[in-house]
Design a protein around this motif. Structure first.
Motif, PDB file in Angstrom:
ATOM      1  N   GLU A   6       0.830  -1.204   0.000  1.00  0.00           N
ATOM      2  CA  GLU A   6       0.000   0.000   0.000  1.00  0.00           C
ATOM      3  C   GLU A   6       0.864   1.254   0.000  1.00  0.00           C
ATOM      4  O   GLU A   6       0.613   2.203  -0.763  1.00  0.00           O
ATOM      5  CB  GLU A   6      -0.930  -0.005   1.221  1.00  0.00           C
ATOM      6  N   GLN A   7       1.894   1.291   0.863  1.00  0.00           N
ATOM      7  CA  GLN A   7       2.784   2.449   0.912  1.00  0.00           C
ATOM      8  C   GLN A   7       3.553   2.615  -0.390  1.00  0.00           C
ATOM      9  O   GLN A   7       3.711   3.734  -0.902  1.00  0.00           O
ATOM     10  CB  GLN A   7       3.758   2.307   2.087  1.00  0.00           C
ATOM     11  N   TRP A   8       4.024   1.496  -0.940  1.00  0.00           N
ATOM     12  CA  TRP A   8       4.792   1.558  -2.185  1.00  0.00           C
ATOM     13  C   TRP A   8       3.936   2.093  -3.334  1.00  0.00           C
ATOM     14  O   TRP A   8       4.360   2.961  -4.094  1.00  0.00           O
ATOM     15  CB  TRP A   8       5.325   0.163  -2.517  1.00  0.00           C
ATOM     16  N   TRP A   9       2.713   1.604  -3.451  1.00  0.00           N
ATOM     17  CA  TRP A   9       1.834   2.042  -4.533  1.00  0.00           C
ATOM     18  C   TRP A   9       1.467   3.518  -4.380  1.00  0.00           C
ATOM     19  O   TRP A   9       1.467   4.266  -5.363  1.00  0.00           O
ATOM     20  CB  TRP A   9       0.581   1.175  -4.547  1.00  0.00           C
ATOM     21  N   ALA A  10       1.186   3.952  -3.140  1.00  0.00           N
ATOM     22  CA  ALA A  10       0.847   5.357  -2.913  1.00  0.00           C
ATOM     23  C   ALA A  10       2.037   6.263  -3.238  1.00  0.00           C
ATOM     24  O   ALA A  10       1.869   7.357  -3.806  1.00  0.00           O
ATOM     25  CB  ALA A  10       0.395   5.548  -1.466  1.00  0.00           C
ATOM     26  N   ARG A  11       3.221   5.819  -2.895  1.00  0.00           N
ATOM     27  CA  ARG A  11       4.403   6.637  -3.186  1.00  0.00           C
ATOM     28  C   ARG A  11       4.644   6.734  -4.683  1.00  0.00           C
ATOM     29  O   ARG A  11       5.014   7.801  -5.198  1.00  0.00           O
ATOM     30  CB  ARG A  11       5.633   6.030  -2.490  1.00  0.00           C
ATOM     31  N   ARG A  12       4.439   5.648  -5.429  1.00  0.00           N
ATOM     32  CA  ARG A  12       4.615   5.686  -6.872  1.00  0.00           C
ATOM     33  C   ARG A  12       3.535   6.559  -7.536  1.00  0.00           C
ATOM     34  O   ARG A  12       3.786   7.249  -8.516  1.00  0.00           O
ATOM     35  CB  ARG A  12       4.569   4.270  -7.461  1.00  0.00           C
ATOM     36  N   GLN A  13       2.311   6.537  -6.975  1.00  0.00           N
ATOM     37  CA  GLN A  13       1.265   7.413  -7.502  1.00  0.00           C
ATOM     38  C   GLN A  13       1.661   8.878  -7.335  1.00  0.00           C
ATOM     39  O   GLN A  13       1.456   9.702  -8.232  1.00  0.00           O
ATOM     40  CB  GLN A  13      -0.059   7.138  -6.782  1.00  0.00           C
ATOM     41  N   TRP A  14       2.231   9.175  -6.170  1.00  0.00           N
ATOM     42  CA  TRP A  14       2.624  10.563  -5.905  1.00  0.00           C
ATOM     43  C   TRP A  14       3.804  10.985  -6.780  1.00  0.00           C
ATOM     44  O   TRP A  14       3.814  12.082  -7.342  1.00  0.00           O
ATOM     45  CB  TRP A  14       2.990  10.705  -4.426  1.00  0.00           C
ATOM     46  N   SER A  15       4.831  10.115  -6.913  1.00  0.00           N
ATOM     47  CA  SER A  15       6.031  10.479  -7.670  1.00  0.00           C
ATOM     48  C   SER A  15       5.760  10.610  -9.164  1.00  0.00           C
ATOM     49  O   SER A  15       6.361  11.440  -9.853  1.00  0.00           O
ATOM     50  CB  SER A  15       7.142   9.452  -7.428  1.00  0.00           C
ATOM     51  N   ALA A  19      -2.827   8.054 -11.218  1.00  0.00           N
ATOM     52  CA  ALA A  19      -3.558   7.103 -10.376  1.00  0.00           C
ATOM     53  C   ALA A  19      -3.071   5.676 -10.603  1.00  0.00           C
ATOM     54  O   ALA A  19      -3.109   4.841  -9.693  1.00  0.00           O
ATOM     55  CB  ALA A  19      -5.059   7.199 -10.654  1.00  0.00           C
ATOM     56  N   THR A  20      -2.604   5.406 -11.820  1.00  0.00           N
ATOM     57  CA  THR A  20      -2.063   4.080 -12.144  1.00  0.00           C
ATOM     58  C   THR A  20      -0.648   4.267 -12.661  1.00  0.00           C
ATOM     59  O   THR A  20      -0.424   4.434 -13.878  1.00  0.00           O
ATOM     60  CB  THR A  20      -2.925   3.372 -13.200  1.00  0.00           C
ATOM     61  N   PRO A  21       0.352   4.269 -11.769  1.00  0.00           N
ATOM     62  CA  PRO A  21       1.736   4.541 -12.207  1.00  0.00           C
ATOM     63  C   PRO A  21       2.290   3.490 -13.158  1.00  0.00           C
ATOM     64  O   PRO A  21       3.120   3.796 -14.009  1.00  0.00           O
ATOM     65  CB  PRO A  21       2.509   4.580 -10.884  1.00  0.00           C
ATOM     66  N   TYR A  22       1.830   2.230 -13.004  1.00  0.00           N
ATOM     67  CA  TYR A  22       2.293   1.165 -13.890  1.00  0.00           C
ATOM     68  C   TYR A  22       1.067   0.486 -14.486  1.00  0.00           C
ATOM     69  O   TYR A  22       0.291  -0.147 -13.761  1.00  0.00           O
ATOM     70  CB  TYR A  22       3.141   0.137 -13.150  1.00  0.00           C
ATOM     71  N   PRO A  23       0.849   0.573 -15.793  1.00  0.00           N
ATOM     72  CA  PRO A  23      -0.330  -0.072 -16.396  1.00  0.00           C
ATOM     73  C   PRO A  23      -0.222  -1.592 -16.351  1.00  0.00           C
ATOM     74  O   PRO A  23       0.880  -2.154 -16.275  1.00  0.00           O
ATOM     75  CB  PRO A  23      -0.299   0.441 -17.842  1.00  0.00           C
ATOM     76  N   ILE A  24      -1.361  -2.230 -16.399  1.00  0.00           N
ATOM     77  CA  ILE A  24      -1.391  -3.696 -16.401  1.00  0.00           C
ATOM     78  C   ILE A  24      -0.685  -4.208 -17.660  1.00  0.00           C
ATOM     79  O   ILE A  24      -0.927  -3.732 -18.766  1.00  0.00           O
ATOM     80  CB  ILE A  24      -2.846  -4.198 -16.362  1.00  0.00           C
ATOM     81  N   GLY A  25       0.196  -5.160 -17.473  1.00  0.00           N
ATOM     82  CA  GLY A  25       0.957  -5.738 -18.580  1.00  0.00           C
ATOM     83  C   GLY A  25       2.307  -5.105 -18.805  1.00  0.00           C
ATOM     84  O   GLY A  25       3.068  -5.569 -19.656  1.00  0.00           O
ATOM     85  N   ARG A  26       2.635  -4.060 -18.034  1.00  0.00           N
ATOM     86  CA  ARG A  26       3.908  -3.344 -18.235  1.00  0.00           C
ATOM     87  C   ARG A  26       5.099  -4.286 -18.066  1.00  0.00           C
ATOM     88  O   ARG A  26       6.083  -4.218 -18.822  1.00  0.00           O
ATOM     89  CB  ARG A  26       3.984  -2.183 -17.241  1.00  0.00           C
ATOM     90  N   TYR A  27       5.048  -5.185 -17.092  1.00  0.00           N
ATOM     91  CA  TYR A  27       6.185  -6.071 -16.805  1.00  0.00           C
ATOM     92  C   TYR A  27       5.833  -7.542 -17.044  1.00  0.00           C
ATOM     93  O   TYR A  27       6.375  -8.429 -16.393  1.00  0.00           O
ATOM     94  CB  TYR A  27       6.658  -5.873 -15.356  1.00  0.00           C
ATOM     95  N   ARG A  28       4.922  -7.771 -17.991  1.00  0.00           N
ATOM     96  CA  ARG A  28       4.497  -9.148 -18.271  1.00  0.00           C
ATOM     97  C   ARG A  28       5.670 -10.020 -18.728  1.00  0.00           C
ATOM     98  O   ARG A  28       5.822 -11.160 -18.281  1.00  0.00           O
ATOM     99  CB  ARG A  28       3.391  -9.149 -19.324  1.00  0.00           C
ATOM    100  N   THR A  29       6.505  -9.492 -19.606  1.00  0.00           N
ATOM    101  CA  THR A  29       7.616 -10.312 -20.127  1.00  0.00           C
ATOM    102  C   THR A  29       8.635 -10.658 -19.043  1.00  0.00           C
ATOM    103  O   THR A  29       9.352 -11.648 -19.168  1.00  0.00           O
ATOM    104  CB  THR A  29       8.334  -9.572 -21.262  1.00  0.00           C
ATOM    105  N   ASP A  30       8.707  -9.851 -17.982  1.00  0.00           N
ATOM    106  CA  ASP A  30       9.648 -10.139 -16.902  1.00  0.00           C
ATOM    107  C   ASP A  30       9.137 -11.239 -15.976  1.00  0.00           C
ATOM    108  O   ASP A  30       9.931 -11.915 -15.326  1.00  0.00           O
ATOM    109  CB  ASP A  30       9.923  -8.880 -16.077  1.00  0.00           C
ATOM    110  N   TRP A  31       7.820 -11.420 -15.908  1.00  0.00           N
ATOM    111  CA  TRP A  31       7.241 -12.393 -14.984  1.00  0.00           C
ATOM    112  C   TRP A  31       6.780 -13.671 -15.674  1.00  0.00           C
ATOM    113  O   TRP A  31       6.627 -14.694 -15.008  1.00  0.00           O
ATOM    114  CB  TRP A  31       6.051 -11.757 -14.254  1.00  0.00           C
TER     115      TRP A  31
END
Length: 355
Positions: A6-15, A19-31
């Protein structure tokens, strides 16, 4: 410093101001090459965040759940680094891993005094020399060419005090090789028996007889891990008039405890090694630390004048300049490999070996 999701996501939203700092599928190839982690991750346990929205290097604590129902907290890096020396499926979960290989609890031993030589007595040992009150190791060294001082000098710096105080031959310590090979673990009994540096012992059985960069037949090479490797080897043999009977390449620096590496397919005429990589039955192969081992193996081969072509199957991504993505062994794959060999060594040279 890792933080809660929760803290990590809120900090990324602020930086990022979104509202969605990383879109769904952004790191699909890494996982996607970690199917077991995809099964363990549940968005409803992690603030609704999808795994493909999490950067692999993010310092964030995520909640995971294994197939047995164990829930545990770990960072993405910790989870991706779990494949190590074991091939058990339980390696992906710390609770399952602990149950599969429980730690041995050492009970404290009572102080039973000192021997005449100044070393501690071992209450578990039954002495058979009532006339000689020295410890077992001191009496054993009387029959060996080594003295206690010489034995201590063979030990690695961090183990010399322990070896100087040792009263038996069964305990393992760290030892150093006079040729500069990596520090190794061995009991004093093995050292006294002459079985010392494993790199030296293994090299004496084959690698010492060939020059760096030469291919040869090694007794240490493992058998093929799957039926696909011999099938690919046979298809290549049908197209190229080369000797595919060798299974090892001599390298300059140790690869674990050997001065040789064992590619799946060795083509000495072209000095090219071919590897066939899959994630294996439990998704443990060629990912995490094992991927780092593959990169080290490739560096040793290239430093010896060889080039590497890796056939990366499933969701594995290329790690070298000449790697190929494939789904199975077929004629089309062989043609792509021949094209790669032409890029590496030249079309004219490869064409000279075509059947």
């Amino acid at each position: 410093m890792p933080e809660s999701v929760e803290q990590w996501w809120a900090r990324r939203q602020w930086s990022k101001g979104e509202a969605t700092p990383y879109p769904i599928g952004r790191y699909r190839t890494d996982w996607e090459r970690y199917p077991m982690l995809i099964r363990q991750y549940h968005p409803d346990l992690n603030h609704g965040i999808v795994l493909s929205q999490v950067p692999p290097a993010a310092e964030v604590y995520l909640l995971w759940e294994c197939d047995s129902g164990h829930r545990f907290v770990a960072t993405p890096e910790e989870q991706r680094s779990r494949p190590g020396g074991t091939r058990r499926r339980s390696a992906w979960c710390p609770a399952c891993a602990e149950g599969a290989a429980p730690r041995r609890i050492l009970q404290p031993q009572p102080d039973d005094g000192m021997h005449a030589c100044g070393h501690a007595r071992d209450p578990r040992r039954i002495e058979h020399e009532p006339g000689d009150d020295r410890c077992f190791l001191c009496r054993r060294l009387d029959t060996e060419r080594l003295t206690r001082e010489e034995l201590v000098t063979l030990a690695a710096p961090g183990s010399r005090v322990a070896v100087s105080e040792e009263n038996g031959t069964a305990a393992k310590h760290s030892w150093q090789c006079d040729k500069g090979h990596p520090v190794y673990q061995a009991s004093i009994e093995r050292i006294l028996g002459g079985r010392r540096c494993p790199v030296c012992r293994h090299a004496a059985a084959g690698a010492d007889a060939v020059a760096v960069g030469e291919a040869f037949v090694s007794r240490w090479a493992p058998r093929p891990a799957s039926a696909a490797e011999p099938a690919l080897k046979q298809r290549i043999a049908d197209r190229l008039d080369v000797d595919l009977g060798r299974n090892a390449v001599r390298v300059a620096r140790p690869f674990f405890s050997h001065l040789e590496v064992w590619p799946d397919i060795v083509i000495p005429e072209l000095r090219v090694a071919i590897e066939y990589d899959t994630t294996g039955r439990h998704g443990l192969e060629h990912v995490g630390p094992r991927e780092a081992t593959d990169r080290k193996k490739d560096r040793l081969l290239r430093a010896s004048g060889w080039e590497v072509v890796r056939i990366r199957c499933g969701k594995l991504q290329p790690i070298g300049p000449y790697d190929l993505l494939a789904g199975s062994v077929n004629a089309a794959l062989v043609e792509r490999i021949l094209d790669r060999l032409g890029e590496i060594r030249g079309e004219l040279i490869v064409g000279a070996y075509l059947r």
